[in-house]
Write a protein that holds these residues in place. Structure first.
Motif, PDB file in Angstrom:
ATOM      1  N   LEU A   9       0.824  -1.206   0.000  1.00  0.00           N
ATOM      2  CA  LEU A   9       0.000   0.000   0.000  1.00  0.00           C
ATOM      3  C   LEU A   9       0.857   1.254   0.000  1.00  0.00           C
ATOM      4  O   LEU A   9       0.531   2.246  -0.670  1.00  0.00           O
ATOM      5  N   PHE A  10       1.957   1.229   0.736  1.00  0.00           N
ATOM      6  CA  PHE A  10       2.845   2.398   0.751  1.00  0.00           C
ATOM      7  C   PHE A  10       3.425   2.651  -0.639  1.00  0.00           C
ATOM      8  O   PHE A  10       3.505   3.798  -1.085  1.00  0.00           O
ATOM      9  N   GLU A  11       3.815   1.582  -1.304  1.00  0.00           N
ATOM     10  CA  GLU A  11       4.371   1.743  -2.652  1.00  0.00           C
ATOM     11  C   GLU A  11       3.287   2.159  -3.648  1.00  0.00           C
ATOM     12  O   GLU A  11       3.526   2.990  -4.534  1.00  0.00           O
ATOM     13  N   GLN A  12       2.076   1.616  -3.492  1.00  0.00           N
ATOM     14  CA  GLN A  12       0.981   1.942  -4.405  1.00  0.00           C
ATOM     15  C   GLN A  12       0.639   3.431  -4.381  1.00  0.00           C
ATOM     16  O   GLN A  12       0.374   4.035  -5.426  1.00  0.00           O
ATOM     17  N   TYR A  13       0.668   4.035  -3.172  1.00  0.00           N
ATOM     18  CA  TYR A  13       0.292   5.440  -3.036  1.00  0.00           C
ATOM     19  C   TYR A  13       1.496   6.381  -2.929  1.00  0.00           C
ATOM     20  O   TYR A  13       1.336   7.564  -2.667  1.00  0.00           O
ATOM     21  N   THR A  66      -0.184   8.917   7.631  1.00  0.00           N
ATOM     22  CA  THR A  66      -1.599   8.518   7.547  1.00  0.00           C
ATOM     23  C   THR A  66      -2.362   9.384   6.566  1.00  0.00           C
ATOM     24  O   THR A  66      -3.134   8.892   5.731  1.00  0.00           O
ATOM     25  N   GLU A  67      -2.137  10.691   6.647  1.00  0.00           N
ATOM     26  CA  GLU A  67      -2.905  11.643   5.847  1.00  0.00           C
ATOM     27  C   GLU A  67      -2.525  11.649   4.371  1.00  0.00           C
ATOM     28  O   GLU A  67      -3.185  12.308   3.562  1.00  0.00           O
ATOM     29  N   ARG A  68      -1.496  10.892   4.004  1.00  0.00           N
ATOM     30  CA  ARG A  68      -1.119  10.811   2.588  1.00  0.00           C
ATOM     31  C   ARG A  68      -1.874   9.697   1.857  1.00  0.00           C
ATOM     32  O   ARG A  68      -1.734   9.525   0.654  1.00  0.00           O
ATOM     33  N   PHE A  69      -2.690   8.951   2.611  1.00  0.00           N
ATOM     34  CA  PHE A  69      -3.525   7.915   1.993  1.00  0.00           C
ATOM     35  C   PHE A  69      -4.893   8.492   1.667  1.00  0.00           C
ATOM     36  O   PHE A  69      -5.262   9.556   2.171  1.00  0.00           O
ATOM     37  N   PRO A  70      -5.677   7.832   0.812  1.00  0.00           N
ATOM     38  CA  PRO A  70      -6.956   8.390   0.354  1.00  0.00           C
ATOM     39  C   PRO A  70      -7.882   8.749   1.522  1.00  0.00           C
ATOM     40  O   PRO A  70      -7.972   8.007   2.507  1.00  0.00           O
ATOM     41  N   SER A  71      -8.555   9.873   1.406  1.00  0.00           N
ATOM     42  CA  SER A  71      -9.509  10.295   2.435  1.00  0.00           C
ATOM     43  C   SER A  71     -10.946  10.173   1.949  1.00  0.00           C
ATOM     44  O   SER A  71     -11.876  10.235   2.751  1.00  0.00           O
ATOM     45  N   GLU A  72     -11.146   9.971   0.647  1.00  0.00           N
ATOM     46  CA  GLU A  72     -12.506   9.851   0.125  1.00  0.00           C
ATOM     47  C   GLU A  72     -13.039   8.440   0.347  1.00  0.00           C
ATOM     48  O   GLU A  72     -12.283   7.477   0.448  1.00  0.00           O
ATOM     49  N   ASP A  73     -14.352   8.332   0.425  1.00  0.00           N
ATOM     50  CA  ASP A  73     -15.002   7.035   0.629  1.00  0.00           C
ATOM     51  C   ASP A  73     -14.929   6.218  -0.661  1.00  0.00           C
ATOM     52  O   ASP A  73     -15.359   6.669  -1.716  1.00  0.00           O
ATOM     53  N   GLN A  74     -14.366   5.007  -0.558  1.00  0.00           N
ATOM     54  CA  GLN A  74     -14.263   4.137  -1.734  1.00  0.00           C
ATOM     55  C   GLN A  74     -15.174   2.924  -1.609  1.00  0.00           C
ATOM     56  O   GLN A  74     -14.935   1.887  -2.213  1.00  0.00           O
ATOM     57  N   GLY A  75     -16.225   3.043  -0.774  1.00  0.00           N
ATOM     58  CA  GLY A  75     -17.156   1.935  -0.597  1.00  0.00           C
ATOM     59  C   GLY A  75     -16.505   0.769   0.122  1.00  0.00           C
ATOM     60  O   GLY A  75     -15.738   0.941   1.059  1.00  0.00           O
ATOM     61  N   GLY A 132      -5.264   4.962   6.109  1.00  0.00           N
ATOM     62  CA  GLY A 132      -3.835   5.089   6.369  1.00  0.00           C
ATOM     63  C   GLY A 132      -3.429   4.431   7.676  1.00  0.00           C
ATOM     64  O   GLY A 132      -2.338   3.870   7.792  1.00  0.00           O
ATOM     65  N   PHE A 133      -4.337   4.491   8.667  1.00  0.00           N
ATOM     66  CA  PHE A 133      -4.028   3.919   9.979  1.00  0.00           C
ATOM     67  C   PHE A 133      -5.308   3.397  10.612  1.00  0.00           C
ATOM     68  O   PHE A 133      -6.365   4.011  10.502  1.00  0.00           O
ATOM     69  N   ALA A 134      -5.208   2.253  11.306  1.00  0.00           N
ATOM     70  CA  ALA A 134      -6.346   1.698  12.047  1.00  0.00           C
ATOM     71  C   ALA A 134      -5.832   0.947  13.262  1.00  0.00           C
ATOM     72  O   ALA A 134      -4.937   0.107  13.142  1.00  0.00           O
ATOM     73  N   PHE A 135      -6.386   1.265  14.433  1.00  0.00           N
ATOM     74  CA  PHE A 135      -6.058   0.488  15.626  1.00  0.00           C
ATOM     75  C   PHE A 135      -6.784  -0.847  15.608  1.00  0.00           C
ATOM     76  O   PHE A 135      -6.211  -1.893  15.814  1.00  0.00           O
ATOM     77  N   GLY A 136      -8.099  -0.791  15.434  1.00  0.00           N
ATOM     78  CA  GLY A 136      -8.922  -1.993  15.461  1.00  0.00           C
ATOM     79  C   GLY A 136     -10.371  -1.614  15.281  1.00  0.00           C
ATOM     80  O   GLY A 136     -10.714  -0.446  15.086  1.00  0.00           O
ATOM     81  N   ALA A 137     -11.252  -2.604  15.378  1.00  0.00           N
ATOM     82  CA  ALA A 137     -12.667  -2.356  15.121  1.00  0.00           C
ATOM     83  C   ALA A 137     -13.273  -1.411  16.155  1.00  0.00           C
ATOM     84  O   ALA A 137     -14.205  -0.670  15.855  1.00  0.00           O
ATOM     85  N   ASN A 138     -12.768  -1.439  17.393  1.00  0.00           N
ATOM     86  CA  ASN A 138     -13.321  -0.598  18.458  1.00  0.00           C
ATOM     87  C   ASN A 138     -12.368   0.556  18.766  1.00  0.00           C
ATOM     88  O   ASN A 138     -11.680   0.565  19.787  1.00  0.00           O
ATOM     89  N   THR A 139     -12.314   1.502  17.861  1.00  0.00           N
ATOM     90  CA  THR A 139     -11.419   2.648  18.028  1.00  0.00           C
ATOM     91  C   THR A 139     -12.239   3.861  18.446  1.00  0.00           C
ATOM     92  O   THR A 139     -12.849   4.524  17.612  1.00  0.00           O
TER      93      THR A 139
END
Length: 325
Positions: free
Chosen positions: A31-35, A53-62, A68-75
């Motif tokens: 993903l880092f290389e892709q973006y 984190t903010e250099r990854f897409p911010s728009e909703d892609q469905g 860019g970053f996720a801790f887990g399902a309960n964040t």
């Protein structure tokens, strides 16, 4: 680990530990290389992690949305603040548990980082919909993990995540994530060699009144020794205190797991020191005030002032409640 154990007993060494727990920042190299985003580095600050984190897409892609970053399902707001406060070494209660303080430069910085993270659409929050489900199916379990399912470029997790990634290769086959790496968790720029995520789970000691002193010494010697570490390294999901046999796993270096020394999580320590009834009152105040900052209904400084006043009130109330039998 010797320093950590001594720190729990005023500098004396009353036991040893063959293993410990630690967290690192995992990242998806594809993903880092892709973006076109540069790879993370060891000992980054939270500001630097959020920059990536903010250099990854911010728009909703469905259904194919990438974070860019996720801790887990309960964040939640509180869980992210806990992480940032732990990194910066922030506490809030004085030594005799009579005064609560939140109006400090450290807490101002923590709230600024929290607001930046929670306002970023590239940073996963619990309000976002997560993939997969909790049906008990192994495939669903793996696909519900944002990092394992390649929907988050970064996450912070323990050594055990490597086992999940290995399991995904046998379950998800060709779609499994294999091109990943790790660096240290974010650090406090004032103390870049310390982390509150390094913890000891068990300390092996000898009872002062044991009738089998020599056997006890031999057991401690064996379980903390080189031979046991060599055997344990072949099948463990723990990090071993003896690192000779823990240099890599599946071709991935484990150096980052051993790079930082243990530091106290003062935020969690303060919560554990306070009366049980304090937490619910404190948590409600913290969440409401921070959410008002996020909604731009209140300034950072006004929110911290209110958190301090409401926490002090919660402390007084919780101390007035008789302890449960």
């Amino acid at each position: 680990m010797l320093e950590t154990i001594k720190g729990k007993s005023g500098g004396a060494l009353f036991g040893l530990t063959p293993s410990f727990n630690n967290y690192v920042l995992f990242y998806n190299k594809d993903l880092f290389e892709q973006y076109g985003v540069p790879f993370p580095k060891n000992k980054m600050t939270w500001d630097e992690v959020l920059d990536l984190t903010e250099r990854f897409p911010s728009e909703d892609q469905g259904d194919n949305r990438i974070y860019g970053f996720a801790f887990g399902a309960n964040t939640s707001t509180i869980s992210v603040l806990n992480e940032i406060a732990g990194t910066l070494g922030l506490g809030f209660a004085d030594s005799d548990l009579t005064k609560i303080t939140f109006q400090t430069n450290g807490w101002k910085q923590a709230v600024e980082l929290l607001v930046r993270a929670m306002n970023s659409k590239a940073f996963y929050k619990s309000s976002d919909s997560a993939p997969g489900g909790l049906s008990g199916n192994v495939n669903d379990f793996l696909t519900s993990h944002l990092f394992v399912s390649k929907r988050a470029a970064m996450t912070i997790d323990s050594y055990f995540l490597i086992s999940k990634l290995q399991l995904s290769q046998s379950v998800l086959k060709d779609s499994a994530l294999t091109n990943w790496d790790v660096v240290t968790v974010p650090v406090d720029p004032q103390n870049p060699d310390l982390s509150s995520k390094v913890t000891v789970s068990q300390i092996i000691s000898i009872h002062a009144k044991t009738a089998n002193t020599r056997a006890a010494w031999e057991f401690v010697k064996f379980i903390n020794g080189d031979e046991f570490a060599k055997l344990k390294s072949r099948s463990t999901n723990e990090l071993l205190s003896r690192s000779n046999y823990m240099t890599e796993r599946d071709g991935h270096s484990l150096q980052s797991f051993y790079m930082l020394r243990s530091a106290e999580n003062k935020f969690r320590t303060d919560l554990n020191r306070l009366p049980a009834d304090f937490y619910s009152l404190f948590n409600a105040a913290l969440e409401q005030e921070i959410n008002e900052v996020l909604a731009k209904q209140k300034s950072r400084d006004d929110a911290l002032k209110s958190i301090e006043a409401r926490s002090q009130e919660a402390l007084v109330k919780s101390k007035a409640v008789p302890p449960a039998k």
